[in-house]
Scaffold this active site. Sequence first.
Site, short mmCIF file in Angstrom:
data_model
loop_
_atom_site.label_atom_id
_atom_site.label_comp_id
_atom_site.label_asym_id
_atom_site.label_seq_id
_atom_site.Cartn_x
_atom_site.Cartn_y
_atom_site.Cartn_z
N ASN A 205 -0.52 0.96 -11.01
CA ASN A 205 0.19 2.12 -11.44
C ASN A 205 -0.57 1.81 -13.02
O ASN A 205 -1.10 1.44 -13.03
CB ASN A 205 1.74 2.15 -12.11
CG ASN A 205 2.12 1.10 -12.56
OD1 ASN A 205 1.58 0.66 -13.55
ND2 ASN A 205 3.55 1.03 -11.38
N ARG A 206 -0.68 3.27 -13.83
CA ARG A 206 -0.42 3.09 -15.62
C ARG A 206 -0.79 2.25 -15.80
O ARG A 206 -1.49 1.73 -16.66
CB ARG A 206 -0.87 4.86 -15.46
CG ARG A 206 -1.23 4.76 -17.02
CD ARG A 206 -0.88 6.41 -17.52
NE ARG A 206 -0.29 6.98 -17.35
CZ ARG A 206 0.49 8.15 -17.05
NH1 ARG A 206 -0.25 9.03 -17.84
NH2 ARG A 206 1.62 8.84 -17.40
N LYS A 207 0.61 1.96 -16.29
CA LYS A 207 1.10 0.17 -16.98
C LYS A 207 0.22 -0.53 -16.37
O LYS A 207 -0.04 -1.70 -17.68
CB LYS A 207 2.71 0.68 -17.27
CG LYS A 207 3.49 -0.32 -17.92
CD LYS A 207 5.19 -0.24 -17.82
CE LYS A 207 5.05 -1.15 -18.26
NZ LYS A 207 5.27 -2.75 -17.88
N GLU A 208 0.80 -0.88 -15.45
CA GLU A 208 0.16 -2.25 -14.59
C GLU A 208 -1.68 -2.07 -15.05
O GLU A 208 -1.72 -3.22 -15.59
CB GLU A 208 0.13 -2.73 -13.22
CG GLU A 208 1.27 -2.78 -13.19
CD GLU A 208 1.58 -2.17 -11.93
OE1 GLU A 208 2.99 -2.55 -10.86
OE2 GLU A 208 0.86 -1.62 -10.37
N ASP A 275 5.48 2.33 -3.25
CA ASP A 275 5.58 2.08 -1.59
C ASP A 275 5.07 2.98 -0.28
O ASP A 275 4.32 2.62 0.70
CB ASP A 275 6.69 1.54 -1.29
CG ASP A 275 7.49 0.33 -1.90
OD1 ASP A 275 6.71 0.03 -2.50
OD2 ASP A 275 8.41 0.44 -2.04
#
Length: 490
Positions: A205-208, A275
């Site tokens: 995701n964007r944060k990761e 998921d």
Amino acid sequence: MSDFDALLHAMTRQTVLCVGDLMLDEFVYGEVSRISPEAPAPVIAVKRSETDIGGAGNVARNVASLGGRCLFVGLVGDDDAGRTLRAELAQESLIETVLVCDPARPTTRKVRFVSEHFSTHMLRADWELAKPASEAIEQKLIDAILPLIPRADIVLLSDYAKGVLTARVIRNIIDAAKKLGKRVIVDPKSANLAIYRGATLLKPNRKEFSEATRSRADSEKNIAAAAQEIMQLADCEAVLVTRGEQGMTLVPRAGEVIQVPGHPVKVRDFSGAGDTVAAALALALAAAADWETALRIANAAAAVAVSKQGAAIVTPAELRRRILPHASLAAEEKIVAAGGDLHAHLAEWRRQGLRIGFTNGCFDILHPGHVKVLTAARAACDRLIVGLNSDASVKRLKGEGRPVQDERARAEVLAALEAVDLVAIFEQDTPIELITRAKPSVLVKGGDYTREQVVGHEIVEACGGEVLLVDILQGHSTTSLVDRARGGKA
């Protein structure tokens, strides 16, 4: 069958091997009643609670709900939460589960306290041991996973950093899959993306993504530049960055960057949306979809998931409704084949307290007379069911050469009308069986019938319903239209 329907069907023939961190998700719903005097925090008056299969288990559930088969390997502790997950997974007919038990760790359990009215998460409490599995447990996992890889069409690693996907487990899976020509999708948690080296696709995701690349990830250009570095480091074919309401950005090693915007949807809960994306993406790619098609399917699946409460699953019908134009759904949504189940429609309409109407006919060539009866019938009820004679039934009633159009064509034309809510095909000469099952509040026929001639009037009136006769339009007849078309006399 449309290209999209063909792909949906192909997805149901795929088998996904999913490996990752399983957890028990619990949702406690209630209303915020006041602020606690002991601490500046809201007090939730609990109304109900639910449990779900979470984490990588939710990926497996979404694979199954979309019609695919899932081989699932996970880790549980020797505790009540682990036994609950075993029991719930055992009920999933499309999931073949192998759970390794580690008595030294608790089963990961997450309890979310949610304000039911606003769908706001107030608090989450976790029970977990977020450290890598021991060498002995690692080996048990590897021994369970490797024999399953030849049976899978694609491999999906769902990493929540709870201990299953250690560097050694990941390396064994990716190397074995590559030898067999199997693609590997990774939903990563580690900021060290090099441990997933050799995977086909990484889906942070964007944060990761921002943490792994030390980039702002705030534009397509920035994401594309940083993704090139990741692909070099992790030797993968593509990177997909999920960006919440802003949609998704896919950067392939070869080809143009693909950006799809988020679907406009009322968000109820983000839990488990990633998921759902992973499951849909895996099935679509396994079914030979190209990058853009797979991305659009995953994006639509995410929109369905976030519109539901809890760790939601998505069905092919929901996915189809989200992707296809509304007009193209008429046949799929409104037509019930002969002998089909009316119960789901009737139960929902009755639950809403809606008045159900019924009319019937052959409707071989739809004309203004038909439209007048159907419009009047719909005006007398909240939901209109049209009983449609099957091809065999029409032939018995009208003779050789009829029907002019087969039952599917006739049903689709009726289903496209705004006045019609459901088309139910029947094989008998009369719709008496359908009327018995539907028990409509109003039974409608053309005014060329008398009340006593209307099939099913006794059933409807016995249940407190009424029979409505609609004046017919003179000069309109299917038989005359057929005669004219065939060169006969009107």
